[in-house]
Design an enzyme around this catalytic site. Structure first.
Site, short mmCIF file in Angstrom:
data_model
loop_
_atom_site.label_atom_id
_atom_site.label_comp_id
_atom_site.label_asym_id
_atom_site.label_seq_id
_atom_site.Cartn_x
_atom_site.Cartn_y
_atom_site.Cartn_z
N ASN A 102 63.07 33.86 0.95
CA ASN A 102 62.78 35.04 1.76
C ASN A 102 61.88 34.71 2.95
OD1 ASN A 102 62.61 37.67 2.61
ND2 ASN A 102 61.88 38.49 0.67
N HIS A 123 60.77 47.78 -10.98
CA HIS A 123 59.60 48.12 -10.17
C HIS A 123 59.52 49.63 -9.96
CE1 HIS A 123 59.50 43.93 -8.01
NE2 HIS A 123 59.70 43.84 -9.32
N ARG A 134 57.06 47.69 -13.91
CA ARG A 134 55.93 47.22 -13.11
C ARG A 134 55.46 48.36 -12.23
NH1 ARG A 134 55.93 43.09 -8.03
NH2 ARG A 134 56.21 45.09 -6.98
N TYR A 189 50.84 45.95 -0.62
CA TYR A 189 51.96 45.20 -1.20
C TYR A 189 52.67 46.03 -2.26
CZ TYR A 189 54.37 42.35 -4.56
OH TYR A 189 55.31 41.88 -5.42
N ASP A 235 51.10 43.68 -10.63
CA ASP A 235 51.04 42.47 -9.81
C ASP A 235 49.88 42.57 -8.83
OD1 ASP A 235 51.53 40.22 -8.33
OD2 ASP A 235 53.56 40.76 -7.73
N HIS A 276 49.23 40.00 -6.79
CA HIS A 276 49.81 39.28 -5.65
C HIS A 276 48.85 38.31 -4.99
CE1 HIS A 276 53.16 39.07 -2.56
NE2 HIS A 276 53.76 39.05 -3.74
N GLU A 311 49.94 40.06 -13.26
CA GLU A 311 50.63 38.97 -12.57
C GLU A 311 49.87 38.49 -11.34
OE1 GLU A 311 54.95 38.25 -10.33
OE2 GLU A 311 54.57 40.09 -11.45
N GLU A 325 55.53 32.25 -9.66
CA GLU A 325 56.77 32.49 -8.91
C GLU A 325 56.84 31.67 -7.64
OE1 GLU A 325 56.24 36.42 -6.16
OE2 GLU A 325 56.40 36.78 -8.30
N ARG A 370 56.35 32.18 -14.44
CA ARG A 370 57.21 33.03 -13.62
C ARG A 370 58.12 32.25 -12.67
NH1 ARG A 370 58.85 36.96 -12.86
NH2 ARG A 370 57.87 37.95 -11.07
N HIS A 416 60.86 34.80 -11.94
CA HIS A 416 60.94 35.63 -10.74
C HIS A 416 62.40 35.94 -10.45
CE1 HIS A 416 59.86 36.90 -6.64
NE2 HIS A 416 60.76 36.08 -6.17
N ASP A 454 65.21 39.68 -3.59
CA ASP A 454 65.17 38.69 -2.52
C ASP A 454 65.76 37.35 -2.95
OD1 ASP A 454 63.14 37.67 -4.06
OD2 ASP A 454 61.62 37.68 -2.48
N GLU A 502 62.87 40.01 -14.59
CA GLU A 502 62.67 40.95 -13.49
C GLU A 502 64.03 41.41 -12.97
OE1 GLU A 502 59.97 41.16 -9.43
OE2 GLU A 502 60.53 39.21 -10.26
N TRP A 542 48.85 36.99 1.35
CA TRP A 542 49.74 38.13 1.20
C TRP A 542 50.45 38.03 -0.14
CZ3 TRP A 542 54.89 39.16 0.30
CH2 TRP A 542 55.26 40.51 0.38
#
Length: 405
Positions: A39, A124, A149, A161, A213, A215, A239, A265, A286, A315, A319, A342, A405
């Site tokens: 991605n 999600h 999630r 996010y 998550d 992130h 996560e 991930e 992950r 993961h 994406d 997921e 990010w």
């Protein structure tokens, strides 16, 4: 009996988002499909495949899956990294697809057969505020999901996010020539997250598995603080609490909280994951099946994890293409310590471009019993949707410094 590779083609398509697909064809007309989507860096992997790996595939025996993996990994001086491993992963998935089709068997049968009837899936749910989040959770439960999630907006921040204002679906990659810049405030998040997740737990009761998550946004001390605060919520996992390139930092988090931790991930090899697993810093690994070099390498990561009672939970949001999701499901059906998959689902147009045999029902997934991976690309339809540049966002703290990010 050998089956010689006569063609290897890279296909870029963007039905709802960008996907990179590898098509490998043998001299007996069998086609194998691999995914190489990274991605925001799709063209880098497409070039690696087209300019470096595809020419070397011509004339190779498609049945020699492991030898081909070793050839492309150990046979080159520059190893590892997401671009290299995603490209190798695409080749590996395509060759497993061919092997299954030649054998007339789904790939999971070639991996030793099923150890479970079905695979638990999580999806999600998101909302800008808690009431909106609870509505999103209810919608997922109405679709039969048993694991969700939960992500929400943070008071005082305009972007967060995993959440878009007033939108049901979530795709972080934005179209355009430059990434969107978001503003992040860790203190505001740490004040909000425990209250928000406690409200979700109260809403759904004790039986639904809840995931969250962070992130990569927290320091080890902040991560430990959040993990301790969330212990009463009884999460299935927390996560990516902190960037884990320095894996030793997870020791402090692990020592301070019993909240289950999931990470990995963005990792691409067994060597990236090794210390997290052997140090018993995490509960779930992950690593994405394709981003970790395909089925051939991911199963080694999951076997190592099994020795330390770490669950495999790759993961797999939208994406990566349905080809990678199918590969995860075939591997998951044959992997004893596979814990959960997921599954965001795809837009209807994606499901038309990537026709698939895998199914979702009442909270569980199954890869199907079609020979190979069970996903076929509709090339004519894919050609209607050319590549369209898109980037994942970047994030800055309130003082303007870059953050993860």
């Amino acid at each position: 009996m050998s089956s010689m590779i006569v063609a290897a083609e890279v296909i870029l398509t963007s039905p709802s988002r960008n996907f990179v697909t590898l098509k490998v064809t043998t001299d007996d007309g069998v086609v194998g499909w691999g995914d190489a989507t990274l991605n925001g860096r799709e063209l880098a992997v497409a070039s690696y495949l087209k300019d470096h790996l595809a020419p070397l595939l011509i004339g190779r025996d498609a049945q020699r899956v492991e030898d081909t993996w070793q050839y492309f990994y150990r046979g080159v001086y520059w190893r590892r990294g997401p671009v290299t491993m995603a490209a190798i992963g695409a080749v590996d998935l395509a060759l497993w697809d061919i092997k299954g089709k030649l054998a007339g068997q789904p790939v999971y049968q070639l991996l030793g057969g099923a150890v479970r009837m079905r695979i638990l899936a999580y999806t999600h749910a998101s909302g800008w505020d808690t009431p909106e989040l609870l509505d999103s959770v209810d919608e997922k439960l109405d679709r039969g999901f048993l694991a969700v999630r939960a992500q929400s907006g943070v008071p005082g921040l305009d972007t967060v996010y995993g959440v878009h204002h007033g939108e049901v679906s979530y795709e972080p990659a934005g179209r355009g020539k430059r990434p969107v810049e978001e503003t992040w405030d860790t203190a505001a998040y740490l004040r909000h997250a425990p209250t928000m997740l406690a409200a979700v737990r109260e809403h759904v009761g004790p039986e639904i598995a809840l995931l969250h998550d962070a992130h990569h946004r927290l320091t080890p001390n902040q991560a430990a603080r959040l993990g301790k605060a969330l212990e009463p919520v009884d999460l299935f996992w927390l996560e990516d609490v902190t960037p884990a390139e320095n894996q030793e930092v997870l020791r402090r988090v692990r020592e301070q909280t019993t909240t289950p931790l999931a990470i990995g991930e963005v990792f691409n090899t067994i060597w990236d994951c090794k210390d997290l697993i052997t140090g018993q810093y995490i509960d779930y690994i992950r690593t994405c099946v394709m981003h970790a070099g395909g089925i051939s390498h991911a199963r080694r990561i999951f076997d190592l994890a099994a020795l330390y009672q770490v669950g495999a939970a790759p993961h797999g949001p939208s994406d990566v293409s349905p080809i990678t999701l199918a590969a995860s499901l075939h591997l998951g059906l044959a992997t004893p310590n596979f814990a959960i998959q997921e599954f965001m689902g795809y837009e209807p147009i994606d499901d038309e471009v990537f026709r698939h045999d895998y199914t979702y029902k009442s909270g569980y997934l199954h890869p199907g019993d079609a020979p190979g991976l069970g996903v076929e690309l509709d090339e004519k339809l894919a050609a209607r949707y050319p590549y369209n540049p898109a980037y994942l966002p970047v994030a800055r703290k309130r003082d303007g410094t870059m953050t993860d990010w």
